[in-house]
Design a protein around this motif. Structure first.
Motif, short mmCIF file in Angstrom:
data_model
loop_
_atom_site.label_atom_id
_atom_site.label_comp_id
_atom_site.label_asym_id
_atom_site.label_seq_id
_atom_site.Cartn_x
_atom_site.Cartn_y
_atom_site.Cartn_z
N VAL A 70 0.85 -1.19 0.00
CA VAL A 70 0.00 0.00 0.00
C VAL A 70 0.88 1.24 0.00
N GLN A 71 0.47 2.22 -0.74
CA GLN A 71 1.16 3.50 -0.72
C GLN A 71 0.14 4.57 -0.35
N ALA B 235 -4.40 9.83 -0.22
CA ALA B 235 -4.94 8.82 -1.12
C ALA B 235 -4.19 7.51 -0.94
N ALA B 236 -4.94 6.43 -0.88
CA ALA B 236 -4.35 5.10 -0.72
C ALA B 236 -4.35 4.38 -2.06
N PHE B 237 -3.18 3.84 -2.39
CA PHE B 237 -3.01 3.09 -3.63
C PHE B 237 -2.50 1.70 -3.31
N GLY B 238 -2.93 0.73 -4.09
CA GLY B 238 -2.46 -0.63 -3.89
C GLY B 238 -3.59 -1.63 -4.08
N ARG C 4 -5.39 -8.05 6.66
CA ARG C 4 -5.68 -6.65 6.97
C ARG C 4 -4.37 -5.92 7.22
N ILE C 5 -4.29 -4.70 6.76
CA ILE C 5 -3.08 -3.91 6.99
C ILE C 5 -3.42 -2.63 7.72
N ASN C 6 -2.45 -2.13 8.45
CA ASN C 6 -2.56 -0.84 9.11
C ASN C 6 -1.32 -0.06 8.70
N TYR C 7 -1.50 0.99 7.90
CA TYR C 7 -0.38 1.63 7.23
C TYR C 7 -0.34 3.11 7.57
N TRP C 8 0.88 3.62 7.71
CA TRP C 8 1.10 5.04 8.00
C TRP C 8 1.77 5.72 6.83
#
Length: 120
Positions: free
Chosen positions: A2-3, A23-26, A106-110
């Motif tokens: 994810v970016q 914006a989330a990409f992936g 599931r991911i948790n991304y910063w």
């Protein structure tokens, strides 16, 4: 993978406004919660505002009535409209994304963070 791409930070005078976007990409199947956190120099990271998939929101007491969080599910994007900014809002603002991936899990991304500076 994810970016998260943030934009909108900068320098503003007290009383002014800024709008942050992320914006989330992936390979995202769906986004559960997106939100904004901030960290001022010498302080811990704190929640600013979050928004769930249904549009439910939660705000820090310090920003209620001044900040508004919203999201565009079609664009996997979250926004933070910040009005009546105060010098104490100066911080690095971090976007956070909790999402279900197409591959499962599931991911948790910063995001890397964007600096907001409010001058008095």
């Amino acid at each position: 993978q994810v970016q998260l791409v943030e934009s909108g930070g900068g320098l503003v005078q007290a009383g002014g406004s800024l709008r942050l976007s992320c914006a989330a990409f992936g390979s995202i199947s769906s986004i559960n919660v997106m939100g904004w956190y901030r960290q001022a120099p010498g302080k811990q990271r704190e929640l600013v505002a979050v928004i769930g998939s249904s549009g439910s929101t939660n705000y820090a007491d310090s920003v209620k009535g001044r900040f508004t969080i919203s999201r565009d599910n079609a664009k996997n994007t979250v926004y933070l409209q910040m009005n009546s900014l105060k010098p104490e809002d100066t911080a690095v603002y971090y976007c956070n994304c909790n999402a279900e991936m197409r591959s499962g899990g599931r991911i948790n991304y910063w995001a890397k963070g964007t600096l907001v500076t409010v001058s008095s």
